[in-house]
Design a protein around this motif. Structure first.
Motif: not given
Length: 283
Positions: A23-26, A34-47, A122-132
């Motif tokens: 996710i890249k956002y300004e 930022i909220c994302i809905y995943i139609p499966f049951l996910i645990r914290r340890e899965d991320i 010192d950072c940009a206002f555009k931020i990028y998250y990436r996770f698995r």
């Protein structure tokens, strides 16, 4: 927003598939989460966070964005600036899975709430998250079916499909839609959408939507994903959309797979059929 679905490319057939989300956002002052809905049951340890991998490995970063970026670490340990010709274009943030994410199992799935981090000076206002996300629950994304009218075909070929839907409100629980429509929740304007299906080259992929494909250099990509099958050629199939006058409101992709299967079971079936035919013709 970017989705990578990794399936049938692991070093073990029963290995759980993975879904990478970028996710890249300004950043705006009024943003809290930022909220994302995943139609499966996910645990914290899965991320697991992937931002640190991109910050530490410029080759992986450039392969994902198809650019020639450089990186520069800032004083805040979780941020890394991404630069193009000396200009900061966005900042990668390495998520602290324990503290930056709130995981809620509801509406027959999971809501992942990510804190919208205010960028450092010192950072940009555009931020990028990436996770698995890596879990057996993601196997439900792929549906396997076999022809019933041909014994030989069903024994030696495997057919399956992925029905991937993004922002398809028609399939969502009414309670979830009501939650999304609250005044405190605002839909994000989607400028770009990317979906990559990463699998082994032996699988034939078919889709009505136009896509591109390229092979992955496993020597490079093993730093990003360590469980690729060593004997398989890995291919990334890429679908993308870009907003023009209007935002990208929803995306629906139906992707079909066809794979030739040769296992001890299929060989045994073939031998039995051959034996039966031999007996039939000799009788």
């Amino acid at each position: 927003i970017n989705f990578n679905y990794l399936t049938d490319c692991m070093n073990m057939d029963d290995h759980d598939p993975a879904l990478d989300i970028g996710i890249k956002y300004e950043y705006k002052e009024e943003m809290k989460n930022i909220c994302i809905y995943i139609p499966f049951l996910i645990r914290r340890e899965d991320i697991a966070d992937l931002g640190k991998c991109l910050s530490d490995n410029k080759e992986i970063l450039n392969s994902i964005f198809n650019e020639n970026y450089t990186t520069h670490n800032v004083e805040t340990i979780n941020f890394c600036n991404v630069m193009d010709k000396g200009v900061v274009v966005f900042s990668v943030y390495a998520l602290d899975i324990q503290h930056d994410l709130q995981i809620t199992n509801d509406f027959e799935g999971t809501i992942i709430k990510i804190k919208a981090k205010k960028p450092e000076e010192d950072c940009a206002f555009k931020i990028y998250y990436r996770f698995r996300i890596e879990t057996a629950a993601l196997k439900e994304m792929k549906n396997v079916y076999t022809p019933t009218n041909n014994v030989l075909s069903s024994s030696f070929e495997r057919y399956s499909y992925v029905d991937f839907r993004f922002n398809d409100y028609r399939t969502l629980d009414t309670g979830l839609i009501e939650e999304m429509q609250k005044k405190t929740n605002v839909s994000i304007f989607i400028e770009k959408f990317h979906f990559l299906l990463i699998t082994k080259a032996q699988i034939q992929v078919m889709a009505s939507e136009e896509y591109t494909e390229r092979s992955l250099n496993k020597e490079l990509w093993n730093a990003y994903y360590q469980d690729f099958g060593q004997e398989n050629l890995i291919v990334a199939n890429h679908w993308h959309k870009k907003a023009k006058e209007k935002e990208i409101k929803e995306v629906s992709l139906l992707i079909k797979f066809h794979e030739n299967v040769c296992t001890n079971r299929t060989i045994a079936v073939y031998v039995l059929i051959l034996f039966a035919l031999t007996v039939l013709f000799n009788s």
